[in-house]
Scaffold this active site. Structure first.
Site, PDB file in Angstrom:
ATOM      1  N   ALA B  14       0.889  -1.171  -0.383  1.00  0.00           N
ATOM      2  CA  ALA B  14       0.377   0.275  -0.151  1.00  0.00           C
ATOM      3  C   ALA B  14       0.659   1.216  -0.584  1.00  0.00           C
ATOM      4  O   ALA B  14       2.180   1.281   0.194  1.00  0.00           O
ATOM      5  CB  ALA B  14      -1.175  -0.022   1.116  1.00  0.00           C
ATOM      6  N   CYS B  15       0.198   2.361  -0.365  1.00  0.00           N
ATOM      7  CA  CYS B  15       0.920   3.333  -0.718  1.00  0.00           C
ATOM      8  C   CYS B  15       1.467   4.012   0.815  1.00  0.00           C
ATOM      9  O   CYS B  15       0.651   3.498   1.583  1.00  0.00           O
ATOM     10  CB  CYS B  15       0.525   4.730  -1.341  1.00  0.00           C
ATOM     11  SG  CYS B  15      -0.912   5.815  -0.189  1.00  0.00           S
ATOM     12  N   PRO B  16       2.510   4.690   1.181  1.00  0.00           N
ATOM     13  CA  PRO B  16       3.199   4.969   0.415  1.00  0.00           C
ATOM     14  C   PRO B  16       4.483   4.091  -0.105  1.00  0.00           C
ATOM     15  O   PRO B  16       5.390   4.415  -0.756  1.00  0.00           O
ATOM     16  CB  PRO B  16       3.929   6.374   0.813  1.00  0.00           C
ATOM     17  CG  PRO B  16       4.405   6.267   2.663  1.00  0.00           C
ATOM     18  CD  PRO B  16       2.299   5.517   2.351  1.00  0.00           C
ATOM     19  N   ASP B  41      -1.599  -0.648  -6.250  1.00  0.00           N
ATOM     20  CA  ASP B  41      -1.696   0.893  -5.261  1.00  0.00           C
ATOM     21  C   ASP B  41      -1.775   1.455  -6.163  1.00  0.00           C
ATOM     22  O   ASP B  41      -1.052   1.910  -7.339  1.00  0.00           O
ATOM     23  CB  ASP B  41      -1.127   0.751  -4.550  1.00  0.00           C
ATOM     24  CG  ASP B  41      -1.294   2.102  -3.619  1.00  0.00           C
ATOM     25  OD1 ASP B  41      -2.149   1.381  -2.905  1.00  0.00           O
ATOM     26  OD2 ASP B  41      -0.656   3.476  -3.693  1.00  0.00           O
TER      27      ASP B  41
END
Lengths: 369, 78
Positions: B14-16, B41
């Site tokens: 997932a970000c970041p 993502d």
């Protein structure tokens, strides 16, 4: 003040304006009846509602019969937009979700997204092109962006829409800025200016080709049976006060936001401060810190005693990043929006600014950078 | 176009995280070479070009891996 929490999320909801509090309590005792009935309490309630309408009309510089109350800002957007046009809808890429939801729900076709520049300003040529294609008869462009503060070129947009109608979402700006001259229908939300939640205002210009878009045609000019009369009065009192104070408040907030923009740029490496430095709402700013998790940043600030919003994917219900930041090409992760209340002080802002570089540095160190 | 010298596999992250990996591994390629990151993502679609702009690197473009996951390419400029 015993509560030292620094609330910097006025763009989500401004705390109730002191001018609204007494009005809200008094009106709660007086404004309970259904104004459509014929007895005395109903007449009292009706008078209070008309009083609220008159105050709002005067504060916005419009006619009384151009003001409708709705049960929320979202509802004002839905009602205003869907009451215009019947064919296609064009909207800027940075509109509030309520505009996109209404456009999708309407099943009108086409629904055209209008491109924005790197500062979230809508491209006026895109408006012209969308209308010239023939099937668009309503254009939706906000007065100011709710995430990055950009003021939209509404006068230019108004001349570009030609024969189409124009809907303006003024949710982030109503009360803070003069009502735009352009727009057939203009929507606002009371809790964004220090009124209570659950009150929206929709201005429908007398000249507009607008009709009530939901069931119950006969209610169209009596606010869809709107019953939150104490809320409407309190919203009106807050709006009147905010308009009276805005010259002083806006100047102070504009300067504080400039300070945030400068210090964040100077003191935090690899940070993207979004939106224009000048032609913007006075009270908010958005920035994104590279390599930082937005949720972690919001949580760290909450622990410090400061409340902010974020447009990062990890903080949203949908796990999607902010459409506004994406449309302007800004960094979407590590994002926070600071928005000042009318009594946010320089000390409040400086306390957050003093802590931010260390918080970002620690979060980056945790990530291995 | 010369292909990437290094491809980071950030599927499922997932970000970041994909951008963090990019930041950590940019030094694995020489100036002028291309590094790539495979990331599903959704934020990466916006944040890889934004990262390149902020860090003064060149965003080359996006291709699709065999499994349909987007692969973003960046040329190291400094």
């Amino acid at each position: 003040m015993t509560d030292s929490f620094i609330y910097l999320d006025a763009a989500s909801a401004e705390p109730l304006h002191p001018a609204a509090r007494d009005v809200l309590l008094a009106a709660a005792d007086q404004g309970y009846a259904d104004p459509r009935r014929l007895h005395r309490p109903a007449r009292n309630a009706g008078l209070l509602l008309e009083n609220a309408r008159e105050v709002v009309a005067e504060a916005l510089g419009v006619r009384r019969d151009e003001v409708l109350f709705t049960s929320s800002g979202t509802s004002a957007v839905h009602t205003g937009l869907l009451g215009l046009g019947s064919r296609g809808i064009a909207h800027s890429a940075v509109e509030h979700q309520a505009v996109l939801d209404a456009a999708r729900w309407s099943q009108r076709s086409p629904v055209t997204e209008l491109a924005v520049d790197a500062e979230a300003r809508v491209e006026v040529d895109a408006v012209r092109t969308a209308v010239a294609a023939g099937d668009v008869d309503v254009v939706a462009v906000q007065q100011a962006n709710h995430e990055v503060g950009t003021l939209q070129p509404l006068d230019e947009v108004a001349s570009a829409v030609g024969p189409a109608t124009l809907f303006v979402d003024a949710g982030a700006s109503m009360g803070r800025l003069p009502l735009p001259a352009a727009g057939d229908a203009i929507a606002g939300s009371a809790r964004k200016w220090g009124g209570p939640g659950g009150v929206g205002v929709l201005v429908v210009r007398r000249s507009a080709r607008w009709r009530w878009p939901f069931p119950g045609e006969e209610w169209s000019r009596t606010d869809q049976g709107f019953t939150n009369i104490p809320g409407a009065l309190a919203a009106a009192a807050a709006l009147q006060a905010v308009v009276a104070e805005r010259e002083e408040v806006n100047a102070r907030q504009h300067e504080l936001i400039s300070l945030v923009r400068e210090r964040v740029r100077a003191e935090i490496p690899d940070v993207d401060v979004a939106g224009p430095a000048e032609d913007r709402l006075p009270h908010l700013v958005t920035f994104s810190a590279l390599y930082v998790d937005g949720e972690a940043l919001v949580t760290a600030l909450d622990r410090l005693g400061a409340g902010v919003a974020s447009g990062s994917a990890c903080t949203s219900d949908t796990r999607e990043p902010s459409r506004v930041l994406a449309a302007m090409g800004a960094l979407t992760h590590g994002n926070v929006r600071l928005s000042l209340t009318r009594d946010t002080t320089r000390e409040d802002v400086e306390r957050v600014l003093d802590a931010l570089p260390g918080i970002v540095k620690d979060l980056r160190a945790e990530a291995g950078l | 176009m010369t292909g990437p010298v290094v491809t980071l596999d950030c599927r499922g992250q997932a970000c970041p995280r994909p951008i963090i990996e990019l930041g950590r591994h940019l030094g694995d390629v020489e100036v002028g070479e291309v590094i790539a990151v495979a990331a599903d993502d959704v934020a990466a679609h916006h944040d890889v070009p934004a990262w390149a702009r902020m860090r003064g690197q060149e965003f080359v473009g996006e291709v699709e891996a065999e499994d349909g996951v987007p692969v973003y390419r960046i040329r190291r400029l400094s």
